[in-house]
Design a protein around this motif. Sequence first.
Motif, PDB file in Angstrom:
ATOM      1  N   THR A 280      37.615  41.274  47.529  1.00 16.93           N
ATOM      2  CA  THR A 280      38.677  41.926  47.562  1.00 16.93           C
ATOM      3  C   THR A 280      39.632  42.237  48.346  1.00 16.93           C
ATOM      4  O   THR A 280      40.550  42.832  48.317  1.00 16.93           O
ATOM      5  CB  THR A 280      37.866  43.341  46.631  1.00 16.93           C
ATOM      6  OG1 THR A 280      36.892  43.657  47.989  1.00 16.93           O
ATOM      7  CG2 THR A 280      37.507  44.095  45.309  1.00 16.93           C
ATOM      8  N   GLY A 281      38.965  41.349  49.435  1.00 13.83           N
ATOM      9  CA  GLY A 281      40.276  41.342  51.064  1.00 13.83           C
ATOM     10  C   GLY A 281      40.638  42.626  51.523  1.00 13.83           C
ATOM     11  O   GLY A 281      42.108  42.959  52.066  1.00 13.83           O
ATOM     12  N   GLY A 282      40.203  43.911  50.993  1.00 16.14           N
ATOM     13  CA  GLY A 282      40.582  44.944  51.680  1.00 16.14           C
ATOM     14  C   GLY A 282      41.155  46.062  50.626  1.00 16.14           C
ATOM     15  O   GLY A 282      41.398  47.097  51.071  1.00 16.14           O
ATOM     16  N   LEU A 283      41.272  46.144  48.909  1.00 22.96           N
ATOM     17  CA  LEU A 283      41.979  46.674  48.541  1.00 22.96           C
ATOM     18  C   LEU A 283      41.155  47.974  47.848  1.00 22.96           C
ATOM     19  O   LEU A 283      41.510  48.554  47.621  1.00 22.96           O
ATOM     20  CB  LEU A 283      42.276  46.329  46.433  1.00 22.96           C
ATOM     21  CG  LEU A 283      43.193  44.791  47.030  1.00 22.96           C
ATOM     22  CD1 LEU A 283      42.646  44.125  45.624  1.00 22.96           C
ATOM     23  CD2 LEU A 283      44.357  45.144  47.229  1.00 22.96           C
ATOM     24  N   GLY A 356      38.239  33.812  41.193  1.00 21.21           N
ATOM     25  CA  GLY A 356      38.923  33.124  40.814  1.00 21.21           C
ATOM     26  C   GLY A 356      40.448  32.551  41.411  1.00 21.21           C
ATOM     27  O   GLY A 356      40.426  33.148  42.563  1.00 21.21           O
ATOM     28  N   PRO A 357      40.867  31.985  40.811  1.00 20.12           N
ATOM     29  CA  PRO A 357      40.812  31.061  39.608  1.00 20.12           C
ATOM     30  C   PRO A 357      40.167  29.461  40.152  1.00 20.12           C
ATOM     31  O   PRO A 357      39.208  29.763  38.825  1.00 20.12           O
ATOM     32  CB  PRO A 357      42.115  30.294  39.880  1.00 20.12           C
ATOM     33  CG  PRO A 357      42.574  30.397  40.863  1.00 20.12           C
ATOM     34  CD  PRO A 357      42.257  31.064  41.773  1.00 20.12           C
ATOM     35  N   ARG A 390      42.428  36.771  38.299  1.00 17.65           N
ATOM     36  CA  ARG A 390      41.978  37.016  39.583  1.00 17.65           C
ATOM     37  C   ARG A 390      42.589  38.369  39.812  1.00 17.65           C
ATOM     38  O   ARG A 390      41.447  39.539  40.468  1.00 17.65           O
ATOM     39  CB  ARG A 390      42.361  35.993  40.408  1.00 17.65           C
ATOM     40  CG  ARG A 390      42.425  36.159  41.917  1.00 17.65           C
ATOM     41  CD  ARG A 390      43.251  35.259  42.575  1.00 17.65           C
ATOM     42  NE  ARG A 390      43.004  35.709  44.104  1.00 17.65           N
ATOM     43  CZ  ARG A 390      42.359  34.840  44.835  1.00 17.65           C
ATOM     44  NH1 ARG A 390      41.294  35.083  44.334  1.00 17.65           N
ATOM     45  NH2 ARG A 390      41.986  35.891  46.093  1.00 17.65           N
ATOM     46  N   ARG A 394      39.603  41.999  40.751  1.00 13.41           N
ATOM     47  CA  ARG A 394      39.450  42.692  41.936  1.00 13.41           C
ATOM     48  C   ARG A 394      39.713  43.655  41.518  1.00 13.41           C
ATOM     49  O   ARG A 394      39.363  44.619  42.398  1.00 13.41           O
ATOM     50  CB  ARG A 394      40.658  41.878  42.739  1.00 13.41           C
ATOM     51  CG  ARG A 394      40.341  40.542  43.478  1.00 13.41           C
ATOM     52  CD  ARG A 394      41.233  39.728  44.124  1.00 13.41           C
ATOM     53  NE  ARG A 394      42.410  40.296  44.466  1.00 13.41           N
ATOM     54  CZ  ARG A 394      42.696  40.366  46.202  1.00 13.41           C
ATOM     55  NH1 ARG A 394      41.916  39.729  46.721  1.00 13.41           N
ATOM     56  NH2 ARG A 394      44.007  41.180  46.315  1.00 13.41           N
TER      57      ARG A 394
END
Lengths: 413, 413
Positions: A280-283, A356-357, A390, A394
């Motif tokens: 999720t890179g920070g979400l 993904g993808p 994707r 997320r």
Amino acid sequence: MIAEIIIIGDELLYGARTDTNSGFLARTLDAIGIDIRYITTVGDDMDQLVDAINLAQRRAKIVLTTGGLGPTEDDITKKAICKVFKRNLIFHENILEDLQKRFAARGVKMPAINQNQALLPQGAQFLKNKFGSALGIVIDEQGRFFCAMPGVPVEMEIITEEELLPLLKARAGDITIVRHKLRTAGIMESTLAEKIRPGLKFAEGVSLAYLPSYRGVDLCIKGIGTIKEEVEAGVKILADGIRRSAGDYVFTEDDRQLEDIVAELLTQKGKTLATAESCTGGLLGGRLTAVPGSSRYYLGGIIAYANEVKMNRLGVVRDTIERFGAVSAETAKAMAAGVIKALGADVGISITGIAGPDGGTEEKPVGTVFIGIAFSDHQAAAKLSLGVHRGMIRERAVTAALDIIRRELINLA
Amino acid sequence: MIAEIIIIGDELLYGARTDTNSGFLARTLDAIGIDIRYITTVGDDMDQLVDAINLAQRRAKIVLTTGGLGPTEDDITKKAICKVFKRNLIFHENILEDLQKRFAARGVKMPAINQNQALLPQGAQFLKNKFGSALGIVIDEQGRFFCAMPGVPVEMEIITEEELLPLLKARAGDITIVRHKLRTAGIMESTLAEKIRPGLKFAEGVSLAYLPSYRGVDLCIKGIGTIKEEVEAGVKILADGIRRSAGDYVFTEDDRQLEDIVAELLTQKGKTLATAESCTGGLLGGRLTAVPGSSRYYLGGIIAYANEVKMNRLGVVRDTIERFGAVSAETAKAMAAGVIKALGADVGISITGIAGPDGGTEEKPVGTVFIGIAFSDHQAAAKLSLGVHRGMIRERAVTAALDIIRRELINLA
């Protein structure tokens, strides 16, 4: 009382933008018993805009427009108002002064083109815009109410809430609409429907709609009638039935988001939170800090996108990643425990998954996500399967993580 | 050729759902040279729906509707079609058989209510629906084309692409629409307008629209005419003029986002990136990792919401925070330099600011944001003033950070 909404902008007619303003206005008007009959989207074309306003004025006593109030040439709403209501644009010195002050407060020189914002239809009433330079324009005469607002959503929203709503409330009629919403998380729409169906009781004028999104499923009850007490009683019976069968899948019965409930619980229990995110890179951090005042309980997080960051910054041991994989319950638990130590928090939450993808395997296909949660003395992890797209994966992962924090905090002594 | 779209459903008139169907149809029709004049949203009410269809039929030769074709009582579009076009609903045996086969193939007994789906207006043409049980309904006579489709987006989209589009292409005629978009970042709409205005040259049929958002300002050129080469030439002249005056504020001339351009530059230059976020709480990492394959250049980040995290995890010295403040150029630079070291990246980017609603001072009001960027051998910071609304400030800060990375990477040898 009947109203119409006109949404103005070429970009909507060729699909470059999605209109969300009409939805906000519709919800807001509905809540005070004003019925929307038509929403019309029209481009930046004078004849079509004038026709649209004239038609709406014939059909409804309240007409609201958004868009076309900017300073550039393609913004024509003010001129259209002048045509429809037969008046002139005049220059408002005091409005220009206000504008210049705002730019000065930001330490920015006002571009000359913004002077246009002080050219406004004669004899109109102006609504303050806290967040931008275009004012709302109201013409209220002969029993008809017209209001033009800018198209930028936050600007339109603040004008509606602070300026327009008091004016409209004064004219709403005698039909009562009661809406009640039960917001759920952690359960699919169809499963939820089967769970609650046996207990549903509908009084006259009461209906139920399911509104699913990546942030959960909202159960929306509407009651309509002339006797307020009866409508309220009917809505209450249905809400009570749903509440009994849906249990703790319901996280709130108002407009609050899951992150607001987590905020409330963390504050109540006096706990601090830290996040460890991979796919999720920070979400998740982003959604937690969307709540004003989140610094009281949210310390921060580590975005461990690369495995080296998981090892070096979160203390996940190489052997865990190699034996179980970066996407595993073991890694999720180690990430959550690691971020507690690294940041000195009471609660750690982690997300690691395959958004993904690419990157899916037979055993762990795209959509496989593990959520870990850690306290000083114990950790847990959940495995989820969140779809194939994707963005969807997320968003759902962030929602699932928030829901897991909520459930763990509720159970916390 | 002119078209109108009618979107049907009560849920849209009280704002429980956002319509995305009209955007899809608008983009699809625009691409084949069909101009949308109006999009009308109307509820599940017979009189209003009939009025809306009649009005659209008077104004446009092509009318498309979505919604209201389901099997339940609140779906009234078929009955409205019968009223408008003066015909009866008749039972189509072959359509019922097809339906029953579909349910059988899924191993599901068809619920009796679905028999309604075989009751269709007499003398219409039907469009196949791969993903659902409601067919598209076409009435094409006396030079007017009417088509009703179901409201479920995936169903509407597949019918449009596979069935409707071939029919529409045949009548699109000889008007050519050419669109070209220049996307900018790092400049206000009004400043951009002043910058480019002197060089704007409009050939006949060519127009320009400004589309501002928190992600930058898009300059959208539209050319319309009958001779394709002439329209393209007119659009090119305007685009060339804008490109010359807007310079490197333009980050792309296609549909890509700023994060896609940053991705491309990082990959080209073979650099890795790490993020250090305070007021954006992870949103920058979230946007960077929205790009599939971002693990090739994005290592991760540290969300340093609390000052302790800035000091302990990013190595910002206490004295820097105490002397200059957590929101300062010095802290921003130290955060960016710190995250390079902590994560072992080539480039570090940081955001620290006051997103509000509280925390502003006279010297640093709400909206004050510092962006820091660090390479192994040097650091820089920029001070920005990004407005007064929390969500707006945070989104603009992320965009500004991405733009700063882009500019630094372009200049990198």
